[in-house]
Design a protein around this motif. Structure first.
Motif, PDB file in Angstrom:
ATOM      1  N   LEU A 122       0.848  -1.187   0.000  1.00 19.30           N
ATOM      2  CA  LEU A 122       0.000   0.000   0.000  1.00 19.30           C
ATOM      3  C   LEU A 122       0.882   1.236   0.000  1.00 19.30           C
ATOM      4  O   LEU A 122       1.867   1.309   0.757  1.00 19.30           O
ATOM      5  CB  LEU A 122      -0.918  -0.006   1.226  1.00 19.30           C
ATOM      6  CG  LEU A 122      -1.949   1.124   1.377  1.00 19.30           C
ATOM      7  CD1 LEU A 122      -3.150   0.644   2.207  1.00 19.30           C
ATOM      8  CD2 LEU A 122      -1.366   2.388   2.018  1.00 19.30           C
ATOM      9  N   GLY A 123       0.544   2.199  -0.830  1.00 23.00           N
ATOM     10  CA  GLY A 123       1.270   3.460  -0.862  1.00 23.00           C
ATOM     11  C   GLY A 123       0.300   4.621  -0.878  1.00 23.00           C
ATOM     12  O   GLY A 123      -0.745   4.556  -1.533  1.00 23.00           O
ATOM     13  N   VAL A 154       3.224   9.935   2.360  1.00 17.64           N
ATOM     14  CA  VAL A 154       2.843  10.141   3.755  1.00 17.64           C
ATOM     15  C   VAL A 154       2.740   8.825   4.514  1.00 17.64           C
ATOM     16  O   VAL A 154       2.910   8.787   5.735  1.00 17.64           O
ATOM     17  CB  VAL A 154       1.515  10.921   3.861  1.00 17.64           C
ATOM     18  CG1 VAL A 154       1.668  12.310   3.262  1.00 17.64           C
ATOM     19  CG2 VAL A 154       0.382  10.164   3.178  1.00 17.64           C
ATOM     20  N   ALA A 155       2.470   7.732   3.805  1.00 22.37           N
ATOM     21  CA  ALA A 155       2.344   6.428   4.464  1.00 22.37           C
ATOM     22  C   ALA A 155       2.463   5.327   3.427  1.00 22.37           C
ATOM     23  O   ALA A 155       2.270   5.549   2.228  1.00 22.37           O
ATOM     24  CB  ALA A 155       1.010   6.319   5.205  1.00 22.37           C
ATOM     25  N   PHE A 156       2.778   4.141   3.910  1.00 24.01           N
ATOM     26  CA  PHE A 156       2.822   2.957   3.052  1.00 24.01           C
ATOM     27  C   PHE A 156       2.832   1.716   3.927  1.00 24.01           C
ATOM     28  O   PHE A 156       3.110   1.788   5.130  1.00 24.01           O
ATOM     29  CB  PHE A 156       4.041   2.974   2.124  1.00 24.01           C
ATOM     30  CG  PHE A 156       5.359   2.845   2.850  1.00 24.01           C
ATOM     31  CD1 PHE A 156       5.941   1.596   3.090  1.00 24.01           C
ATOM     32  CD2 PHE A 156       6.037   3.972   3.289  1.00 24.01           C
ATOM     33  CE1 PHE A 156       7.145   1.468   3.755  1.00 24.01           C
ATOM     34  CE2 PHE A 156       7.254   3.860   3.948  1.00 24.01           C
ATOM     35  CZ  PHE A 156       7.811   2.612   4.183  1.00 24.01           C
ATOM     36  N   ASN A 177      10.278  -4.651   0.595  1.00 21.71           N
ATOM     37  CA  ASN A 177       9.276  -3.608   0.759  1.00 21.71           C
ATOM     38  C   ASN A 177       8.236  -3.704  -0.356  1.00 21.71           C
ATOM     39  O   ASN A 177       8.497  -3.346  -1.502  1.00 21.71           O
ATOM     40  CB  ASN A 177       9.949  -2.229   0.733  1.00 21.71           C
ATOM     41  CG  ASN A 177       9.025  -1.127   1.199  1.00 21.71           C
ATOM     42  OD1 ASN A 177       7.817  -1.166   0.984  1.00 21.71           O
ATOM     43  ND2 ASN A 177       9.608  -0.127   1.845  1.00 21.71           N
ATOM     44  N   GLU A 178       7.055  -4.216  -0.010  1.00 21.42           N
ATOM     45  CA  GLU A 178       6.010  -4.436  -1.008  1.00 21.42           C
ATOM     46  C   GLU A 178       5.560  -3.145  -1.680  1.00 21.42           C
ATOM     47  O   GLU A 178       5.193  -3.140  -2.860  1.00 21.42           O
ATOM     48  CB  GLU A 178       4.798  -5.116  -0.356  1.00 21.42           C
ATOM     49  CG  GLU A 178       5.080  -6.461   0.286  1.00 21.42           C
ATOM     50  CD  GLU A 178       5.322  -7.566  -0.742  1.00 21.42           C
ATOM     51  OE1 GLU A 178       5.152  -7.303  -1.938  1.00 21.42           O
ATOM     52  OE2 GLU A 178       5.683  -8.675  -0.326  1.00 21.42           O
ATOM     53  N   ALA A 179       5.582  -2.050  -0.961  1.00 18.42           N
ATOM     54  CA  ALA A 179       5.082  -0.793  -1.506  1.00 18.42           C
ATOM     55  C   ALA A 179       6.032  -0.176  -2.518  1.00 18.42           C
ATOM     56  O   ALA A 179       5.608   0.460  -3.485  1.00 18.42           O
ATOM     57  CB  ALA A 179       4.813   0.199  -0.380  1.00 18.42           C
ATOM     58  N   PHE A 180       7.326  -0.351  -2.310  1.00 15.77           N
ATOM     59  CA  PHE A 180       8.332   0.280  -3.171  1.00 15.77           C
ATOM     60  C   PHE A 180       8.983  -0.695  -4.142  1.00 15.77           C
ATOM     61  O   PHE A 180       9.512  -0.271  -5.162  1.00 15.77           O
ATOM     62  CB  PHE A 180       9.423   0.931  -2.318  1.00 15.77           C
ATOM     63  CG  PHE A 180       9.024   2.226  -1.667  1.00 15.77           C
ATOM     64  CD1 PHE A 180       9.341   3.438  -2.257  1.00 15.77           C
ATOM     65  CD2 PHE A 180       8.336   2.237  -0.466  1.00 15.77           C
ATOM     66  CE1 PHE A 180       8.981   4.636  -1.666  1.00 15.77           C
ATOM     67  CE2 PHE A 180       7.977   3.428   0.142  1.00 15.77           C
ATOM     68  CZ  PHE A 180       8.297   4.630  -0.456  1.00 15.77           C
ATOM     69  N   GLN A 181       8.977  -1.987  -3.819  1.00 15.21           N
ATOM     70  CA  GLN A 181       9.761  -2.931  -4.601  1.00 15.21           C
ATOM     71  C   GLN A 181       8.949  -3.936  -5.407  1.00 15.21           C
ATOM     72  O   GLN A 181       9.455  -4.483  -6.382  1.00 15.21           O
ATOM     73  CB  GLN A 181      10.712  -3.698  -3.676  1.00 15.21           C
ATOM     74  CG  GLN A 181      11.796  -2.832  -3.052  1.00 15.21           C
ATOM     75  CD  GLN A 181      12.658  -3.634  -2.104  1.00 15.21           C
ATOM     76  OE1 GLN A 181      12.336  -3.817  -0.941  1.00 15.21           O
ATOM     77  NE2 GLN A 181      13.768  -4.130  -2.618  1.00 15.21           N
ATOM     78  N   ALA A 182       7.720  -4.205  -5.015  1.00 16.62           N
ATOM     79  CA  ALA A 182       6.919  -5.199  -5.728  1.00 16.62           C
ATOM     80  C   ALA A 182       6.386  -4.577  -7.020  1.00 16.62           C
ATOM     81  O   ALA A 182       5.362  -3.892  -7.018  1.00 16.62           O
ATOM     82  CB  ALA A 182       5.778  -5.692  -4.849  1.00 16.62           C
ATOM     83  N   GLN A 227      -7.394  15.324  -1.349  1.00 19.40           N
ATOM     84  CA  GLN A 227      -6.274  15.487  -0.417  1.00 19.40           C
ATOM     85  C   GLN A 227      -5.263  14.348  -0.439  1.00 19.40           C
ATOM     86  O   GLN A 227      -4.134  14.525   0.004  1.00 19.40           O
ATOM     87  CB  GLN A 227      -6.798  15.622   1.028  1.00 19.40           C
ATOM     88  CG  GLN A 227      -7.724  16.802   1.258  1.00 19.40           C
ATOM     89  CD  GLN A 227      -9.171  16.365   1.340  1.00 19.40           C
ATOM     90  OE1 GLN A 227      -9.626  15.553   0.530  1.00 19.40           O
ATOM     91  NE2 GLN A 227      -9.899  16.877   2.342  1.00 19.40           N
ATOM     92  N   LEU A 228      -5.645  13.171  -0.922  1.00 17.29           N
ATOM     93  CA  LEU A 228      -4.755  12.016  -0.797  1.00 17.29           C
ATOM     94  C   LEU A 228      -5.009  11.003  -1.904  1.00 17.29           C
ATOM     95  O   LEU A 228      -6.156  10.686  -2.218  1.00 17.29           O
ATOM     96  CB  LEU A 228      -4.960  11.343   0.570  1.00 17.29           C
ATOM     97  CG  LEU A 228      -3.937  10.278   0.981  1.00 17.29           C
ATOM     98  CD1 LEU A 228      -2.544  10.893   1.113  1.00 17.29           C
ATOM     99  CD2 LEU A 228      -4.347   9.631   2.305  1.00 17.29           C
ATOM    100  N   SER A 229      -3.898  10.501  -2.464  1.00 13.61           N
ATOM    101  CA  SER A 229      -3.968   9.449  -3.490  1.00 13.61           C
ATOM    102  C   SER A 229      -3.289   8.208  -2.936  1.00 13.61           C
ATOM    103  O   SER A 229      -2.182   8.286  -2.380  1.00 13.61           O
ATOM    104  CB  SER A 229      -3.257   9.910  -4.768  1.00 13.61           C
ATOM    105  OG  SER A 229      -3.207   8.872  -5.724  1.00 13.61           O
ATOM    106  N   SER A 230      -3.963   7.069  -3.058  1.00  9.99           N
ATOM    107  CA  SER A 230      -3.365   5.847  -2.508  1.00  9.99           C
ATOM    108  C   SER A 230      -3.643   4.665  -3.423  1.00  9.99           C
ATOM    109  O   SER A 230      -4.589   4.666  -4.208  1.00  9.99           O
ATOM    110  CB  SER A 230      -3.883   5.549  -1.095  1.00  9.99           C
ATOM    111  OG  SER A 230      -5.286   5.443  -1.089  1.00  9.99           O
ATOM    112  N   ALA A 231      -2.783   3.662  -3.307  1.00 13.35           N
ATOM    113  CA  ALA A 231      -2.880   2.476  -4.168  1.00 13.35           C
ATOM    114  C   ALA A 231      -2.656   1.228  -3.344  1.00 13.35           C
ATOM    115  O   ALA A 231      -1.806   1.203  -2.440  1.00 13.35           O
ATOM    116  CB  ALA A 231      -1.844   2.554  -5.289  1.00 13.35           C
ATOM    117  N   VAL A 232      -3.399   0.181  -3.668  1.00 11.08           N
ATOM    118  CA  VAL A 232      -3.250  -1.119  -3.020  1.00 11.08           C
ATOM    119  C   VAL A 232      -3.047  -2.163  -4.105  1.00 11.08           C
ATOM    120  O   VAL A 232      -3.849  -2.269  -5.036  1.00 11.08           O
ATOM    121  CB  VAL A 232      -4.486  -1.486  -2.170  1.00 11.08           C
ATOM    122  CG1 VAL A 232      -4.339  -2.899  -1.604  1.00 11.08           C
ATOM    123  CG2 VAL A 232      -4.685  -0.471  -1.050  1.00 11.08           C
ATOM    124  N   GLY A 233      -1.964  -2.912  -3.992  1.00 10.93           N
ATOM    125  CA  GLY A 233      -1.689  -3.987  -4.932  1.00 10.93           C
ATOM    126  C   GLY A 233      -1.506  -5.300  -4.199  1.00 10.93           C
ATOM    127  O   GLY A 233      -0.877  -5.345  -3.137  1.00 10.93           O
TER     128      GLY A 233
END
Length: 838
Positions: free
Chosen positions: A448-449, A459-461, A476-481, A688-694
């Protein structure tokens, strides 16, 4: 007169008038001096420095009536010359000038003949006179010592203000976005006064490193000679450093550890001057506070804390000997002890005890036999990397490295690093993932990012549960997957379509399969209308429609927008080359953080800030050395962004992403699911916020990707994880509206526009826009043109997903023996399969 060659008539000939018997000439033929070797005559003439005489000499007169023949010069076997008969004697034996003694001009001395006084033979004749040698040595030595004296007098003793930064620096502090401390990295240097260091600790160090410290002049002549010889013979430049020299080298600027004779000479001069102007205790105090002991510790106090858990005052003599022995090769001993090999430090421990006994036999004489090797505390990974902090610090360090600030400087530079991470949202991300995926097998991985679209800050992951822990997971699933984006890539195609001047009212095909040049035929995986508008194609994620749109605007236009939105250029270029028009439906690999940053162009009026994890870095002097990039890039126009939101909001209201809807504010986003349900996405945003879940599933042993389940897609678990996180992230924040639709562009129908039928559209059918109800007034909410109330509330799972709210995927308990996946290095994942339509 008799013949001078035969002796006839010569009273010395042994008879009156009787011929004298001929005797053999040792140089010529038998009995005849004229029968000589030609070269012998040549040698004689060369020895005399004259032309060889004729064989028959002309008569000459010497005085009245007296006639003599020319003198014949010859040599006896002993090398002496004979004067001719009647020649005037020139001394005893009748030797004339130049005869026999080799004194004549150019005359060669016969082998074995008499030597003149003082003349040397053989190789010794090439040696200079010893007096000349002595004079030369004196001159050379005087010049050398003169040069040394000048150089010494010109060497300035540094002051304490000239200390190297690393000799006095502290470790660096990392802070959360709110300014609270996250972690400390590097060594926290704790200087101690010499009076606070027990005498046996001092003696252990002196015995280990420089036994003559208290008596020498700051240098060791014997060690210097050994080092100089090693350097002169081409061997490695060897250390010859006393404690004073080591302190000077590690403390003062301009010395460092460069391996050169020039630097070594300067170090020697400074050490000698230090010894004259500083007390021994002052030199030792500075040394004890800067010398490395291993485990990234510098100074005796930090080492005592790291290896034995208490300060230097509480060190035992055995512990002091252990630490003193480590100074020689701290890095090597770290590596050995990490493998449970203590042989090196044991050897040094015993050596130091022996040295201490020599320094003070009365006090330490019994140490070698009575003291036991003290096992140090096990080395621990930096506790700063425990839990979620390890993931945050790792990404921040990568960014700092890319900006020219490596880890080595971070550990000693005393910097203050302010990161983008929100401590509470980091916890919220972990909670959302753990609670929502609790019933899934361990083989399922979630990343999640979350990015602030107004500035690009991460802001979070969620990258993993615990970076260290009992079962460390450092991938790191958020940055490396990096996984295929599938249909979550389609918004970039949508942006390119609108940027090209085509409107949302355009009609595209739903017929399948769609055949495009150089590309595998594209299908939808489910029944679709023959044609539809862009909103419907987005809402229901129609592959054929987006393949047709990508072909119309061109892949380069799509790639340009995706790249400017922060997606990996390398990944995009590679995918276009390999998959051609499949690129339009999401064959390229992306990460959750990239996608969260990419969708920010829709949330932030077409602007994109570089996605980053560091806000600023301040050095010990309070100077900001790294600043946040606050210059956005206008990737798409504001009008394009506003109209794209219309289609993306319809996904959450009545399309594939209804499970992501929030009850108190508008949401836009897109689902994505790969073929065989191996990868599933939901990417969405508020203003205000954009997020992604893979999410993806991977075999724990082979690493092969597995199907997440028949009913598992981006609109199920990924959308639920996204909603759980965003609900917490948006709590207490004002609900902001998206911009009003711009309705830009002109329709470009790539498929026939369907003919309207008089039959009323059911309330739960989103329908198609008509000229009467275009543009939509609900900004993507509700079913435009349908005239109904939208059916299910978008956050009502029991309604939207069916199954009475049950999870529509393969549920099951985690096997008791399930192990945490081994951390996988970045880039080590497998190629992804072709995306599907969802």
């Amino acid at each position: 007169m008799g013949d001078p060659r035969t002796g006839a008539g010569d009273p010395r000939a042994g008879g009156q008038g009787r011929p004298r018997p001929r005797q053999a000439d040792p140089r010529g033929g038998a009995g005849d001096p004229r029968q000589r070797r030609p070269e012998a005559a040549f040698e004689d003439t060369q020895g005399m420095g004259q032309v060889a005489p004729r064989s028959q000499a002309a008569p000459r007169r010497e005085g009245p009536g007296v006639t003599h023949s020319d003198t014949i010069v010859s040599r006896d076997l002993d090398g002496r010359g004979r004067g001719g008969r009647g020649g005037p004697p020139e001394g005893p034996g009748g030797r004339g000038p130049g005869d026999g003694d080799g004194g004549g001009p150019g005359r060669r001395r016969a082998k074995g003949g008499d030597e003149p006084p003082g003349r040397r033979r053989g190789w010794t004749r090439f040696l200079p006179n010893w007096k000349i040698v002595m004079v030369g040595f004196v001159v050379l030595a005087a010049g050398l010592f003169g040069m040394i004296a000048v150089a010494y007098s010109n060497t300035t003793l540094p002051t304490e203000k000239d200390a190297q930064d690393q000799a006095t620096a502290q470790g660096s502090n990392f802070y959360y976005a709110d300014g609270s401390l996250m972690a400390k990295l590097g060594t926290e240097r704790r200087a101690v006064k010499i009076e606070d260091v027990p005498q046996y600790v001092r003696d252990a160090v002196v015995g280990a490193e420089n036994a003559t410290f208290y008596s020498d002049s700051g240098i060791s002549l014997s060690a210097i000679v050994r080092s100089a010889w090693s350097t002169a013979t081409g061997a490695q430049v060897q250390g010859a450093s006393t404690i004073t020299q080591q302190m000077a080298r590690n403390y003062f600027k301009g010395l460092s550890t460069e391996r050169s004779v020039k630097r070594k000479i300067k170090e020697i001069f400074i050490a000698v001057k230090l010894d004259k102007e500083w007390t021994k205790d002052k030199v030792l105090e500075y040394y004890l506070n800067i010398v490395p002991f291993g485990r990234n510790t510098y100074g005796i106090e930090a080492a005592a804390q790291s290896f034995f858990g208490h300060g230097v005052k509480k060190l035992t003599p055995a512990e002091a000997a252990y630490l003193a022995g480590r100074i020689q090769q701290p890095g090597r001993f770290d590596a050995d002890e990490a493998k449970k090999d203590y042989s090196g430090t044991r050897f040094r421990f015993n050596y130091v005890l022996g040295q201490m006994a020599k320094l003070n036999p009365k006090e330490y004489g019994s140490y070698p036999t009575t003291l036991k090797f003290p096992k140090p505390k096990p080395a621990k990974d930096n506790e700063a990397f425990g839990g979620l902090r390890g993931y945050m610090l790792t990404e921040a360090l990568k960014e700092l490295e890319a900006k020219g600030l490596p880890r080595s400087e971070i550990d000693t530079g005393g910097y203050k690093v302010y990161t983008t991470f929100d401590k509470n949202l980091m916890k919220a991300a972990k909670t959302a993932v753990i609670q929502t995926t609790a019933g899934l097998p361990k083989e399922v991985h979630t990343g999640l990012g979350a990015v602030d679209p107004t500035n690009g800050r991460v802001v979070a992951f969620y990258g993993g549960n615990d970076y260290l822990g009992k079962h460390p997971d450092q991938f790191n699933e958020a940055f490396q997957a990096r996984k295929q984006a599938a249909s979550a890539f389609k918004p970039y195609v949508l942006a390119a379509w609108l940027e090209a001047g085509h409107s949302l009212k355009s009609y595209v095909t739903g017929k399948q399969p769609l055949k495009l040049e150089g590309t595998t035929p594209i299908s939808n995986g489910h029944s679709t209308p023959a044609s539809m508008d862009i909103i419907y194609a987005t809402q229901h994620s129609i592959n054929t429609a987006y393949g047709q749109m990508g072909a119309e605007v061109g892949l380069d236009a799509v790639k340009r927008i995706a790249e400017d939105a922060g997606l990996s250029k390398e990944s995009l270029d590679k995918d276009v080359a390999e998959h051609k028009f499949l690129f339009s439906i999401g064959s390229a690999g992306v990460t959750p953080v990239e996608q969260a940053g990419g969708y920010s162009i829709f949330a932030n009026h077409g602007k994109h800030y570089p996605t980053h994890t560091v806000i600023r870095v301040v050095n010990p002097q309070g100077v900001q050395i790294i600043a946040e990039d606050k210059t956005p890039k206008q990737v798409i126009s504001e009008e394009v962004a506003a109209d794209a939101i219309v289609a993306l909001r319809s996904v959450v209201k009545g399309g594939t992403g209804t499970a992501a809807a929030l009850s108190d504010r508008p949401v836009a986003g897109k689902t994505g699911t790969n073929n065989d349900n191996k990868e599933a996405w939901f990417v969405g945003f508020t203003p205000q916020l954009s997020s992604a879940v893979g999410m993806y599933k991977e075999d724990r042993k082979t690493g092969a990707e597995l199907s997440l389940g028949n009913n598992f897609d981006g609109g199920t678990v990924p959308a639920r994880v996204w909603r759980a996180f965003m609900a917490e992230a948006m709590k207490g924040k004002k609900a902001e509206e998206f911009p009003t639709p711009s309705n830009i562009g002109s329709p470009l129908d790539l498929a026939p526009k369907p003919v309207p039928t008089p039959t009323p559209t059911p309330s739960n059918d989103p329908g198609f826009p008509t000229d009467d109800n275009w543009p939509p007034t609900d900004n993507g909410n509700g079913d435009h043109g349908g005239g109904g109330d939208g059916g299910c509330l978008p956050w009502d799972d029991s309604c939207n997903n069916g199954n009475n709210g049950a999870d529509p995927f393969n549920a099951g308990k985690t096997p008791a023996n399930a192990a945490t996946p081994t951390p996988t290095p970045s880039g080590g994942r497998r190629p992804e399969p072709t995306p599907s339509s969802r």
